[in-house]
Design an enzyme around this catalytic site. Sequence first.
Site, PDB file in Angstrom:
ATOM      1  N   ASN A  51       0.182   5.053  -6.387  1.00  0.00           N
ATOM      2  CA  ASN A  51      -1.222   4.989  -6.803  1.00  0.00           C
ATOM      3  C   ASN A  51      -1.435   4.956  -8.308  1.00  0.00           C
ATOM      4  O   ASN A  51      -2.424   4.399  -8.796  1.00  0.00           O
ATOM      5  CB  ASN A  51      -1.984   6.197  -6.239  1.00  0.00           C
ATOM      6  N   HIS A 108      -3.199  -9.250   1.774  1.00  0.00           N
ATOM      7  CA  HIS A 108      -2.707  -9.822   0.515  1.00  0.00           C
ATOM      8  C   HIS A 108      -3.194 -11.247   0.302  1.00  0.00           C
ATOM      9  O   HIS A 108      -2.762 -11.908  -0.639  1.00  0.00           O
ATOM     10  CB  HIS A 108      -1.175  -9.769   0.482  1.00  0.00           C
TER      11      HIS A 108
END
Length: 350
Positions: free
Chosen positions: A116, A215
């Site tokens: 993250n 994606h």
Amino acid sequence: MDHKISMYLFVSYLAIFTLFFKGFVSSFPSGYNNGYNNGHGYGLTSNLNYRFYDRSCPRLQTIVKSGVWRAFKDDSRIAASLLRLHFHDCFVNGCDGSILLNDSEDFKGEKNARPNRNSVRGFEVIEDIKSDIESSCPLTVSCADIVALAAREAVVLTGGPFWPVPLGRRDSLTASEQAANTNIPSPFEPLENITAKFVTLGLDLKDVVVLSGAHTIGFAQCFVFKHRLFNFKGSGQPDPNLAASSALLSKLKDTCPNVDSSDSKLAALDAASSVKFDNAYYVNLMNNRGLLDSDQTLMTNPTAAALVKSYSENPYLFSKDFAVSMVKMGNIGVMTGSDGVIRAKCGFPG
């Protein structure tokens, strides 16, 4: 034409398109919320409700849609970021909003976990939406539900499918940096490891292939795939799959030169349509043009490769299956009823 006017027209077109597309993916199999549970609170639950806030916060979905729209007009990348935020939240102890919690002197959250840190975005968008909701429905709507709804709106705004989002999640008071480091699939992992992480949460190989289709929008930092351009598996040469497309390889090398200073630069995950949610991701894989190791590796498994082929040929099938897999993922490890809390601000546990 002015950029903001062009973006407004683009978004308006997609909104009209969505009205026609909603009915295509508006239903799910009966008994859908009664599924796998591994004893750790993961899996599917029957306690969420599509109409959970109809009386307590009737304007909820309009507020979320408006907030995502505002953010998208200023930054088209935010759509992929909100979708990824939901994914990274759900894969760490369930869809409980834990990824939103800020670090403090006596609390360590998930924002700075390896998957993250300097990567996941959209926190301020969720906080702005939460503030608007609090003005209308104080201490009623969880941050976890806002993240789930924002992810759906992000997909819709980029031309993807609409799906009803089951609601009623509660927010956690805790977070786990260690679980974030361990549970979130890495683009460097083999398909077997990624699939195992999905299976642990009640998902399967089909969900891996379907959710990887996210994606079709968004970008990746160069350090995630640069080894494929210059030194694939220590060979000192590019990945043969990428090398087969000399134009793509040359473009990626221009974007990501082989120096450390290029690590944080960005390249589109789907160069053909980076802000349009479509099935081009799968077409790219069929042509060995997947950007990440974890993308192109789908073609090494016969079952996964067959799904990729189907989705590359049938965008409507992909949209339908993506909606179903998103609902499955959104049910992972949710807290409902009297468990958890409703946060007043998403970044703070109290």
